[in-house]
Design a protein around this motif. Structure first.
Motif, PDB file in Angstrom:
ATOM      1  N   ILE A 114       0.842  -1.204   0.000  1.00  0.00           N
ATOM      2  CA  ILE A 114       0.000   0.000   0.000  1.00  0.00           C
ATOM      3  C   ILE A 114       0.881   1.260   0.000  1.00  0.00           C
ATOM      4  O   ILE A 114       0.619   2.236  -0.722  1.00  0.00           O
ATOM      5  CB  ILE A 114      -0.957   0.001   1.209  1.00  0.00           C
ATOM      6  N   ALA A 115       1.946   1.264   0.791  1.00  0.00           N
ATOM      7  CA  ALA A 115       2.837   2.427   0.853  1.00  0.00           C
ATOM      8  C   ALA A 115       3.500   2.675  -0.490  1.00  0.00           C
ATOM      9  O   ALA A 115       3.602   3.820  -0.956  1.00  0.00           O
ATOM     10  CB  ALA A 115       3.889   2.215   1.945  1.00  0.00           C
ATOM     11  N   LEU A 116       3.954   1.588  -1.151  1.00  0.00           N
ATOM     12  CA  LEU A 116       4.571   1.744  -2.466  1.00  0.00           C
ATOM     13  C   LEU A 116       3.567   2.260  -3.491  1.00  0.00           C
ATOM     14  O   LEU A 116       3.901   3.081  -4.353  1.00  0.00           O
ATOM     15  CB  LEU A 116       5.167   0.403  -2.926  1.00  0.00           C
ATOM     16  N   SER A 117       2.314   1.776  -3.367  1.00  0.00           N
ATOM     17  CA  SER A 117       1.277   2.237  -4.290  1.00  0.00           C
ATOM     18  C   SER A 117       1.006   3.723  -4.094  1.00  0.00           C
ATOM     19  O   SER A 117       0.930   4.488  -5.070  1.00  0.00           O
ATOM     20  CB  SER A 117      -0.001   1.425  -4.076  1.00  0.00           C
ATOM     21  N   PHE A 118       0.873   4.167  -2.843  1.00  0.00           N
ATOM     22  CA  PHE A 118       0.641   5.584  -2.555  1.00  0.00           C
ATOM     23  C   PHE A 118       1.825   6.431  -3.009  1.00  0.00           C
ATOM     24  O   PHE A 118       1.653   7.544  -3.534  1.00  0.00           O
ATOM     25  CB  PHE A 118       0.400   5.808  -1.065  1.00  0.00           C
ATOM     26  N   GLN A 119       3.030   5.927  -2.809  1.00  0.00           N
ATOM     27  CA  GLN A 119       4.216   6.669  -3.205  1.00  0.00           C
ATOM     28  C   GLN A 119       4.264   6.851  -4.726  1.00  0.00           C
ATOM     29  O   GLN A 119       4.587   7.925  -5.232  1.00  0.00           O
ATOM     30  CB  GLN A 119       5.463   5.940  -2.704  1.00  0.00           C
ATOM     31  N   GLY A 120       3.904   5.778  -5.449  1.00  0.00           N
ATOM     32  CA  GLY A 120       3.875   5.885  -6.909  1.00  0.00           C
ATOM     33  C   GLY A 120       2.821   6.870  -7.381  1.00  0.00           C
ATOM     34  O   GLY A 120       3.054   7.678  -8.293  1.00  0.00           O
ATOM     35  N   THR A 121       1.625   6.840  -6.735  1.00  0.00           N
ATOM     36  CA  THR A 121       0.557   7.779  -7.093  1.00  0.00           C
ATOM     37  C   THR A 121       0.974   9.217  -6.797  1.00  0.00           C
ATOM     38  O   THR A 121       0.727  10.137  -7.590  1.00  0.00           O
ATOM     39  CB  THR A 121      -0.728   7.440  -6.320  1.00  0.00           C
ATOM     40  N   GLU A 122       1.641   9.415  -5.652  1.00  0.00           N
ATOM     41  CA  GLU A 122       2.084  10.755  -5.277  1.00  0.00           C
ATOM     42  C   GLU A 122       3.108  11.293  -6.271  1.00  0.00           C
ATOM     43  O   GLU A 122       3.068  12.453  -6.671  1.00  0.00           O
ATOM     44  CB  GLU A 122       2.679  10.718  -3.870  1.00  0.00           C
ATOM     45  N   ARG A 123       4.035  10.414  -6.695  1.00  0.00           N
ATOM     46  CA  ARG A 123       5.022  10.847  -7.685  1.00  0.00           C
ATOM     47  C   ARG A 123       4.350  11.208  -9.005  1.00  0.00           C
ATOM     48  O   ARG A 123       4.707  12.198  -9.646  1.00  0.00           O
ATOM     49  CB  ARG A 123       6.050   9.736  -7.909  1.00  0.00           C
ATOM     50  N   SER A 124       3.383  10.401  -9.391  1.00  0.00           N
ATOM     51  CA  SER A 124       2.665  10.684 -10.639  1.00  0.00           C
ATOM     52  C   SER A 124       1.935  12.024 -10.554  1.00  0.00           C
ATOM     53  O   SER A 124       1.966  12.829 -11.492  1.00  0.00           O
ATOM     54  CB  SER A 124       1.673   9.559 -10.929  1.00  0.00           C
ATOM     55  N   LEU A 125       1.300  12.285  -9.395  1.00  0.00           N
ATOM     56  CA  LEU A 125       0.600  13.561  -9.216  1.00  0.00           C
ATOM     57  C   LEU A 125       1.581  14.729  -9.187  1.00  0.00           C
ATOM     58  O   LEU A 125       1.292  15.812  -9.723  1.00  0.00           O
ATOM     59  CB  LEU A 125      -0.235  13.527  -7.929  1.00  0.00           C
ATOM     60  N   ASP A 126       2.728  14.540  -8.564  1.00  0.00           N
ATOM     61  CA  ASP A 126       3.739  15.603  -8.527  1.00  0.00           C
ATOM     62  C   ASP A 126       4.232  15.931  -9.936  1.00  0.00           C
ATOM     63  O   ASP A 126       4.408  17.107 -10.305  1.00  0.00           O
ATOM     64  CB  ASP A 126       4.922  15.182  -7.645  1.00  0.00           C
ATOM     65  N   LEU A 127       4.462  14.878 -10.748  1.00  0.00           N
ATOM     66  CA  LEU A 127       4.903  15.106 -12.124  1.00  0.00           C
ATOM     67  C   LEU A 127       3.837  15.841 -12.927  1.00  0.00           C
ATOM     68  O   LEU A 127       4.140  16.750 -13.707  1.00  0.00           O
ATOM     69  CB  LEU A 127       5.237  13.763 -12.785  1.00  0.00           C
ATOM     70  N   GLU A 128       2.577  15.450 -12.730  1.00  0.00           N
ATOM     71  CA  GLU A 128       1.477  16.109 -13.455  1.00  0.00           C
ATOM     72  C   GLU A 128       1.354  17.563 -13.023  1.00  0.00           C
ATOM     73  O   GLU A 128       1.147  18.463 -13.861  1.00  0.00           O
ATOM     74  CB  GLU A 128       0.165  15.368 -13.176  1.00  0.00           C
TER      75      GLU A 128
END
Length: 200
Positions: free
Chosen positions: A40-54
């Motif tokens: 779950i933490a890795l999933s949230f981290q990946g989503t956060e990175r994607s949102l930061d890039l966007e």
């Protein structure tokens, strides 16, 4: 006959119960929970990175659009005509409109009307004032109106007093007099009068 050599004195209900939570089971549950939490933490981290890039991409696009808008505004401002050109355009439009009016008057088939208009134009030419520029002249059997631009407000009354020397305009009562300063700081004026028919 076969003999019985052993007796089971330990009944099933006397056997000890097996505990549900044993150490291996607890360790297994904790390992599973840890794995799920890591996933779950890795999933949230990946989503956060994607949102930061966007968000970074959108911020960059916004800055580019703002720079483009600023450039376009500067280009638009540089293409705006100056107030001097606008004033010249208005003057030319007034002159063209005045010439059209004069042309209409001169092509009128009423000979007496043409004669009166021609006399009035001749008198206006003789009474020319250097600070007065006529842009509109209307004369008919009952009405006369002059419109134009003056360099100073005092020039208009001075110009009107010279009408006493005119054969056509002398004795006329100009009961309408208006002065306005336009947006280009020019003095626009209008004077008009109703004409009385001359008695035979």
């Amino acid at each position: 006959m076969t003999g019985k050599y052993s007796i089971n004195l330990l009944q099933g209900e006397l056997l000890p119960e097996h505990p549900l939570l044993t150490l291996p089971r607890v360790l297994s549950i904790w390992v599973m929970v840890f794995i799920v939490m890591v996933f779950i933490a890795l999933s949230f981290q990946g989503t956060e990175r994607s949102l930061d890039l966007e968000a970074t991409k959108l911020t960059t696009e916004k800055q580019q659009q703002e720079q483009k808008l600023t450039t376009l505004k500067a280009q638009l401002a540089s293409h705006k005509p100056s107030t001097e050109l606008i004033a010249k355009e208005q003057t030319l439009k007034s002159i063209i409109a005045n010439k059209k009016t004069i042309h209409n008057y001169l092509t009128n088939t009423d000979d007496s009307y043409i004669d009166g208009f021609a006399n009035a134009m001749s008198d206006l030419a003789l009474l020319h004032h250097k600070n007065i520029s006529l842009t509109d002249i209307r004369i008919n059997e009952h009405f006369i109106r002059f419109g134009g631009i003056a360099r100073s407000p005092e020039a208009v009354p001075t110009w009107l007093t010279n009408f006493e020397r005119s054969k056509v305009l002398s004795g006329r009562l100009f009961n309408h007099f208006q002065l306005n300063e336009n947006e280009n700081k020019y003095i626009e004026f209008t004077v008009s009068s109703f004409l009385q028919k001359e008695q035979d």
